[in-house]
Design a protein around this motif. Structure first.
Motif, mmCIF file in Angstrom:
data_model
loop_
_atom_site.group_PDB
_atom_site.id
_atom_site.type_symbol
_atom_site.label_atom_id
_atom_site.label_comp_id
_atom_site.label_asym_id
_atom_site.label_seq_id
_atom_site.Cartn_x
_atom_site.Cartn_y
_atom_site.Cartn_z
ATOM 1 N N SER A 1 44.663 19.181 5.504
ATOM 2 C CA SER A 1 43.408 19.621 6.135
ATOM 3 C C SER A 1 42.830 18.569 7.081
ATOM 4 O O SER A 1 42.265 18.907 8.121
ATOM 5 C CB SER A 1 42.376 20.001 5.072
ATOM 6 N N ALA B 1 36.837 19.665 5.062
ATOM 7 C CA ALA B 1 36.315 20.163 3.782
ATOM 8 C C ALA B 1 36.092 21.676 3.818
ATOM 9 O O ALA B 1 36.066 22.320 2.770
ATOM 10 C CB ALA B 1 35.013 19.451 3.440
ATOM 11 N N ALA B 2 35.938 22.234 5.004
ATOM 12 C CA ALA B 2 35.696 23.672 5.139
ATOM 13 C C ALA B 2 36.955 24.431 5.559
ATOM 14 O O ALA B 2 36.879 25.606 5.915
ATOM 15 C CB ALA B 2 34.583 23.915 6.149
ATOM 16 N N ALA B 3 38.100 23.779 5.513
ATOM 17 C CA ALA B 3 39.349 24.412 5.940
ATOM 18 C C ALA B 3 39.684 25.606 5.060
ATOM 19 O O ALA B 3 39.467 25.574 3.850
ATOM 20 C CB ALA B 3 40.488 23.396 5.906
ATOM 21 N N GLN B 4 40.200 26.634 5.685
ATOM 22 C CA GLN B 4 40.644 27.813 4.943
ATOM 23 C C GLN B 4 42.077 27.580 4.491
ATOM 24 O O GLN B 4 42.906 27.123 5.265
ATOM 25 C CB GLN B 4 40.583 29.055 5.815
ATOM 26 N N THR B 5 42.354 27.903 3.238
ATOM 27 C CA THR B 5 43.722 27.730 2.742
ATOM 28 C C THR B 5 44.528 28.989 3.017
ATOM 29 O O THR B 5 44.024 30.105 2.923
ATOM 30 C CB THR B 5 43.751 27.421 1.231
ATOM 31 N N ASP C 1 36.090 20.924 10.372
ATOM 32 C CA ASP C 1 35.721 20.154 9.189
ATOM 33 C C ASP C 1 36.810 20.329 8.132
ATOM 34 O O ASP C 1 37.052 21.446 7.672
ATOM 35 C CB ASP C 1 34.376 20.665 8.655
ATOM 36 N N TYR D 1 46.368 24.516 5.734
ATOM 37 C CA TYR D 1 44.921 24.488 5.911
ATOM 38 C C TYR D 1 44.610 24.781 7.366
ATOM 39 O O TYR D 1 45.168 24.156 8.268
ATOM 40 C CB TYR D 1 44.361 23.120 5.505
ATOM 41 N N THR E 1 41.806 24.970 10.363
ATOM 42 C CA THR E 1 40.499 24.509 10.805
ATOM 43 C C THR E 1 40.302 24.927 12.265
ATOM 44 O O THR E 1 41.273 25.122 12.994
ATOM 45 C CB THR E 1 40.364 22.977 10.712
#
Length: 181
Positions: free
Chosen positions: A102, A137-141, A135, A26, A28
């Motif tokens: 994340s 919750a907004a992490a890019q996978t 954030d 993840y 961020t």
């Protein structure tokens, strides 16, 4: 035709299995923005150069150690997961962290941003402010599994096409009379 179908299914199945076994990471990012502190006639180039100084602070042992402790990861793991950059023609410092968790990634990025922000408090030239906190919750996978699945399907179709072509080519050659007879 059956061989082509089997080849395609074998490549697809293998590809999808490998994709699912890949570790998920993840990513961020925390962003700090720098602006002139008191002298409004400071050029943008000077601010960008000063922001680059804080990129060094973000990568420093002190920053990495603080963030590693806060995120409960090793210094080595964080150092490998850390990317710090100043966006060209801006005074924005991006601190990106990519980890298997994340929340840990966001904690590490935000901790480093806080360390850099504190380091800029006494700077007479520029002021640094955290403008975007990482954030979880907004992490890019990473990797993009959907993109990799499309690649697996394309590889399966390509493999099936090759086997089909090869089977037809071999079939035609076996059906042709020998020219030396």
């Amino acid at each position: 035709m059956l061989a082509a179908l089997l080849a395609g299914l074998l490549v697809l199945g293998g590809g999808l299995a490998i994709i699912e076994l890949l570790p998920t990471r993840y990513s961020t990012t925390s962003t700090l923005s720098f602006a002139p502190r008191s002298a409004p006639n400071i050029s943008a180039d000077v601010i960008e150069l000063a922001a680059n100084k804080y990129a060094v602070v973000a990568r420093s042992t002190t920053s990495v150690n603080s963030a590693a402790a806060a995120a409960s990861v090793t210094r080595e793991e964080l150092r490998d997961a850390l990317s710090v950059s100043v966006e060209p023609t801006t005074a924005n410092l991006d601190i990106a962290v990519s980890l298997p968790d994340s929340r840990k990634a966001a904690t590490a990025a935000n901790t480093i941003a806080a360390v850099v922000s504190r380091a800029a408090v006494n700077d007479r030239l520029i002021a640094g402010e955290i403008t975007a906190r990482a954030d979880p919750a907004a992490a890019q996978t990473e990797p993009s599994r959907s993109l990799l699945r499309v690649v697996a399907v394309a590889a399966a179709l390509l493999a099936a096409g090759w086997v089909s072509f090869a089977a037809r080519h071999v079939g035609r050659r076996q059906g042709e009379p020998d020219e030396r007879s």
